[in-house]
Design a protein around this motif. Structure first.
Motif, PDB file in Angstrom:
ATOM      1  N   TRP A  62     -12.747 -18.652 -71.053  1.00 56.50           N
ATOM      2  CA  TRP A  62     -13.859 -18.440 -69.786  1.00 56.50           C
ATOM      3  C   TRP A  62     -13.016 -18.921 -68.879  1.00 56.50           C
ATOM      4  O   TRP A  62     -12.738 -20.012 -68.635  1.00 56.50           O
ATOM      5  N   VAL A  63     -13.219 -18.299 -67.617  1.00 56.20           N
ATOM      6  CA  VAL A  63     -12.787 -18.560 -66.207  1.00 56.20           C
ATOM      7  C   VAL A  63     -13.799 -18.590 -65.353  1.00 56.20           C
ATOM      8  O   VAL A  63     -14.294 -17.423 -65.105  1.00 56.20           O
ATOM      9  N   PRO A  64     -14.308 -19.816 -65.082  1.00 54.64           N
ATOM     10  CA  PRO A  64     -15.396 -19.619 -63.909  1.00 54.64           C
ATOM     11  C   PRO A  64     -14.993 -18.675 -62.672  1.00 54.64           C
ATOM     12  O   PRO A  64     -13.980 -18.567 -62.330  1.00 54.64           O
ATOM     13  N   LYS A  65     -16.014 -17.830 -62.336  1.00 51.84           N
ATOM     14  CA  LYS A  65     -15.760 -17.042 -61.329  1.00 51.84           C
ATOM     15  C   LYS A  65     -16.671 -16.798 -60.124  1.00 51.84           C
ATOM     16  O   LYS A  65     -17.912 -16.946 -60.413  1.00 51.84           O
ATOM     17  N   ALA A  66     -16.432 -16.774 -59.093  1.00 48.11           N
ATOM     18  CA  ALA A  66     -17.158 -16.470 -57.844  1.00 48.11           C
ATOM     19  C   ALA A  66     -17.502 -14.606 -58.007  1.00 48.11           C
ATOM     20  O   ALA A  66     -18.699 -14.528 -57.773  1.00 48.11           O
ATOM     21  N   TYR A  67     -16.517 -13.969 -58.363  1.00 47.65           N
ATOM     22  CA  TYR A  67     -16.801 -12.455 -58.327  1.00 47.65           C
ATOM     23  C   TYR A  67     -15.554 -12.066 -58.966  1.00 47.65           C
ATOM     24  O   TYR A  67     -14.662 -12.730 -59.463  1.00 47.65           O
ATOM     25  N   GLU A  68     -15.619 -10.722 -59.400  1.00 48.87           N
ATOM     26  CA  GLU A  68     -14.255 -10.168 -59.972  1.00 48.87           C
ATOM     27  C   GLU A  68     -13.979  -9.016 -59.121  1.00 48.87           C
ATOM     28  O   GLU A  68     -14.503  -8.665 -58.077  1.00 48.87           O
ATOM     29  N   VAL A  69     -12.687  -8.458 -59.128  1.00 47.86           N
ATOM     30  CA  VAL A  69     -11.994  -7.429 -58.458  1.00 47.86           C
ATOM     31  C   VAL A  69     -11.440  -6.481 -59.456  1.00 47.86           C
ATOM     32  O   VAL A  69     -10.713  -6.835 -60.401  1.00 47.86           O
ATOM     33  N   ARG A  70     -11.703  -5.176 -59.035  1.00 58.94           N
ATOM     34  CA  ARG A  70     -11.135  -4.012 -59.793  1.00 58.94           C
ATOM     35  C   ARG A  70     -10.175  -3.493 -58.602  1.00 58.94           C
ATOM     36  O   ARG A  70     -10.356  -3.230 -57.556  1.00 58.94           O
TER      37      ARG A  70
ATOM     38  N   PHE B 244      -5.759  -0.337 -53.812  1.00 56.08           N
ATOM     39  CA  PHE B 244      -7.078  -0.016 -53.404  1.00 56.08           C
ATOM     40  C   PHE B 244      -7.729  -1.207 -54.229  1.00 56.08           C
ATOM     41  O   PHE B 244      -8.072  -1.347 -55.484  1.00 56.08           O
ATOM     42  N   ALA B 245      -8.454  -2.356 -53.610  1.00 53.73           N
ATOM     43  CA  ALA B 245      -8.938  -3.330 -54.212  1.00 53.73           C
ATOM     44  C   ALA B 245     -10.548  -3.510 -53.782  1.00 53.73           C
ATOM     45  O   ALA B 245     -10.799  -3.412 -52.638  1.00 53.73           O
ATOM     46  N   ALA B 246     -11.402  -3.964 -54.822  1.00 47.30           N
ATOM     47  CA  ALA B 246     -12.905  -4.096 -54.259  1.00 47.30           C
ATOM     48  C   ALA B 246     -13.417  -5.172 -55.165  1.00 47.30           C
ATOM     49  O   ALA B 246     -13.288  -5.315 -56.205  1.00 47.30           O
ATOM     50  N   GLU B 247     -14.220  -6.189 -54.148  1.00 47.84           N
ATOM     51  CA  GLU B 247     -14.794  -7.044 -54.974  1.00 47.84           C
ATOM     52  C   GLU B 247     -16.015  -6.646 -55.751  1.00 47.84           C
ATOM     53  O   GLU B 247     -16.854  -5.674 -55.168  1.00 47.84           O
ATOM     54  N   ILE B 248     -16.338  -7.249 -56.863  1.00 49.91           N
ATOM     55  CA  ILE B 248     -17.554  -6.756 -57.595  1.00 49.91           C
ATOM     56  C   ILE B 248     -18.381  -8.049 -57.985  1.00 49.91           C
ATOM     57  O   ILE B 248     -17.947  -9.148 -58.549  1.00 49.91           O
ATOM     58  N   HIS B 249     -19.584  -8.090 -56.987  1.00 44.61           N
ATOM     59  CA  HIS B 249     -20.354  -9.214 -56.969  1.00 44.61           C
ATOM     60  C   HIS B 249     -21.655  -8.809 -58.164  1.00 44.61           C
ATOM     61  O   HIS B 249     -22.398  -7.869 -57.737  1.00 44.61           O
ATOM     62  N   SER B 250     -21.867  -9.635 -59.049  1.00 41.75           N
ATOM     63  CA  SER B 250     -23.186  -9.112 -59.879  1.00 41.75           C
ATOM     64  C   SER B 250     -24.293 -10.148 -59.631  1.00 41.75           C
ATOM     65  O   SER B 250     -24.097 -11.317 -59.549  1.00 41.75           O
TER      66      SER B 250
ATOM     67  N   TYR C 149     -24.018  -2.134 -64.320  1.00 36.44           N
ATOM     68  CA  TYR C 149     -23.763  -1.682 -62.827  1.00 36.44           C
ATOM     69  C   TYR C 149     -24.667  -1.761 -62.099  1.00 36.44           C
ATOM     70  O   TYR C 149     -24.388  -1.910 -60.710  1.00 36.44           O
ATOM     71  N   ASP C 150     -25.964  -1.591 -62.134  1.00 39.83           N
ATOM     72  CA  ASP C 150     -26.953  -1.513 -61.019  1.00 39.83           C
ATOM     73  C   ASP C 150     -27.224  -2.895 -60.367  1.00 39.83           C
ATOM     74  O   ASP C 150     -27.858  -2.995 -59.365  1.00 39.83           O
ATOM     75  N   SER C 151     -26.633  -4.007 -61.067  1.00 42.04           N
ATOM     76  CA  SER C 151     -26.772  -5.453 -60.428  1.00 42.04           C
ATOM     77  C   SER C 151     -25.668  -5.572 -59.352  1.00 42.04           C
ATOM     78  O   SER C 151     -25.737  -6.859 -58.680  1.00 42.04           O
ATOM     79  N   HIS C 152     -24.957  -4.673 -59.208  1.00 44.74           N
ATOM     80  CA  HIS C 152     -23.721  -5.087 -58.336  1.00 44.74           C
ATOM     81  C   HIS C 152     -23.688  -4.826 -56.827  1.00 44.74           C
ATOM     82  O   HIS C 152     -24.372  -3.728 -56.402  1.00 44.74           O
ATOM     83  N   THR C 153     -23.048  -5.396 -56.245  1.00 48.28           N
ATOM     84  CA  THR C 153     -22.590  -4.951 -54.620  1.00 48.28           C
ATOM     85  C   THR C 153     -21.050  -5.141 -54.820  1.00 48.28           C
ATOM     86  O   THR C 153     -20.577  -5.802 -55.433  1.00 48.28           O
ATOM     87  N   TYR C 154     -20.467  -4.395 -53.996  1.00 50.85           N
ATOM     88  CA  TYR C 154     -18.956  -4.268 -53.861  1.00 50.85           C
ATOM     89  C   TYR C 154     -18.612  -4.395 -52.500  1.00 50.85           C
ATOM     90  O   TYR C 154     -19.411  -4.034 -51.397  1.00 50.85           O
ATOM     91  N   ARG C 155     -17.493  -4.817 -52.450  1.00 44.77           N
ATOM     92  CA  ARG C 155     -16.895  -5.217 -51.022  1.00 44.77           C
ATOM     93  C   ARG C 155     -15.213  -5.039 -51.162  1.00 44.77           C
ATOM     94  O   ARG C 155     -14.478  -5.385 -51.848  1.00 44.77           O
ATOM     95  N   VAL C 156     -14.899  -4.107 -50.282  1.00 45.22           N
ATOM     96  CA  VAL C 156     -13.341  -3.743 -49.982  1.00 45.22           C
ATOM     97  C   VAL C 156     -12.915  -5.050 -49.642  1.00 45.22           C
ATOM     98  O   VAL C 156     -13.197  -5.764 -48.817  1.00 45.22           O
ATOM     99  N   CYS C 157     -11.502  -5.527 -50.319  1.00 44.91           N
ATOM    100  CA  CYS C 157     -10.878  -6.626 -50.030  1.00 44.91           C
ATOM    101  C   CYS C 157      -9.470  -6.407 -50.179  1.00 44.91           C
ATOM    102  O   CYS C 157      -8.880  -5.307 -50.528  1.00 44.91           O
ATOM    103  N   ASP C 158      -8.500  -7.432 -49.734  1.00 43.52           N
ATOM    104  CA  ASP C 158      -7.226  -7.214 -49.675  1.00 43.52           C
ATOM    105  C   ASP C 158      -6.596  -8.450 -50.420  1.00 43.52           C
ATOM    106  O   ASP C 158      -7.123  -9.409 -50.476  1.00 43.52           O
ATOM    107  N   PRO C 159      -5.768  -8.186 -51.547  1.00 39.32           N
ATOM    108  CA  PRO C 159      -5.400  -8.908 -52.574  1.00 39.32           C
ATOM    109  C   PRO C 159      -4.380 -10.123 -51.819  1.00 39.32           C
ATOM    110  O   PRO C 159      -3.952  -9.657 -50.675  1.00 39.32           O
ATOM    111  N   PRO C 160      -4.241 -11.295 -52.311  1.00 37.66           N
ATOM    112  CA  PRO C 160      -3.075 -11.908 -51.754  1.00 37.66           C
ATOM    113  C   PRO C 160      -1.859 -11.331 -51.908  1.00 37.66           C
ATOM    114  O   PRO C 160      -1.532 -10.587 -52.931  1.00 37.66           O
ATOM    115  N   PRO C 161      -0.961 -11.823 -51.134  1.00 38.36           N
ATOM    116  CA  PRO C 161       0.596 -11.175 -51.157  1.00 38.36           C
ATOM    117  C   PRO C 161       1.174 -11.211 -52.720  1.00 38.36           C
ATOM    118  O   PRO C 161       1.805 -10.344 -52.899  1.00 38.36           O
TER     119      PRO C 161
END
Length: 139
Positions: free
Chosen positions: A26-34, A43-49, A62-74
């Motif tokens: 298990w990795v503690p998470k703030a959010y996930e990224v697809r 193309f990267a997006a944060e997935i906040h549940s 899926y109904d519990s999510h909000t999404y945000r476009v993001c830039d991955p670290p280099p």
């Protein structure tokens, strides 16, 4: 089947010994990224549940999510490009956990992973990038 949290003490169970399973720490998470990569484009997006089930496995709610476009670290973007080059893949849907400290942890790459839900929620032009690749008009 969705991911679930398993107590390590339950692992020596007979049912587990008789069939294939995959376990990961298990990795503690703030959010996930697809992160969807198409022919060198990322193309990267944060997935906040906002649900307990979605926090364990975002695919379960899926109904519990909000999404945000993001830039991955280099260094993450560079690793994505290297992996696709090594695997000779023009497309990959990468899943990451971002820890509360902001570290990106790689989970997996799906060579035919879904992207429509990300495009619909964020407007990222993933379908257009796939079309450009198929037509040979990409970068």
């Amino acid at each position: 089947m969705y991911a679930s949290i398993v107590d390590p003490e339950d692992l020596p169970h007979a049912d587990i010994a008789s069939t294939a399973h995959m376990f990961q720490e298990w990795v503690p998470k703030a959010y996930e990224v697809r992160l969807t990569a198409v022919d060198g484009r990322i193309f990267a997006a944060e997935i906040h549940s906002d649900s307990d089930a979605g926090h364990i496995d975002w695919r379960s709610d899926y109904d519990s999510h909000t999404y945000r476009v993001c830039d991955p670290p280099p260094e993450v973007a560079a690793g994505v490009h290297r992996m696709l080059d090594r695997l000779a893949l023009p497309y990959g849907a990468f899943d990451f956990v971002v820890t509360p400290e902001g570290q990106w942890r790689f989970l997996e790459v799906n060579p035919s992973g879904q992207y429509g839900f990300i495009e619909q929620a964020t407007g990222l032009p993933i379908t257009a990038a796939i079309c450009d690749f198929l037509e040979g008009t990409g970068p």
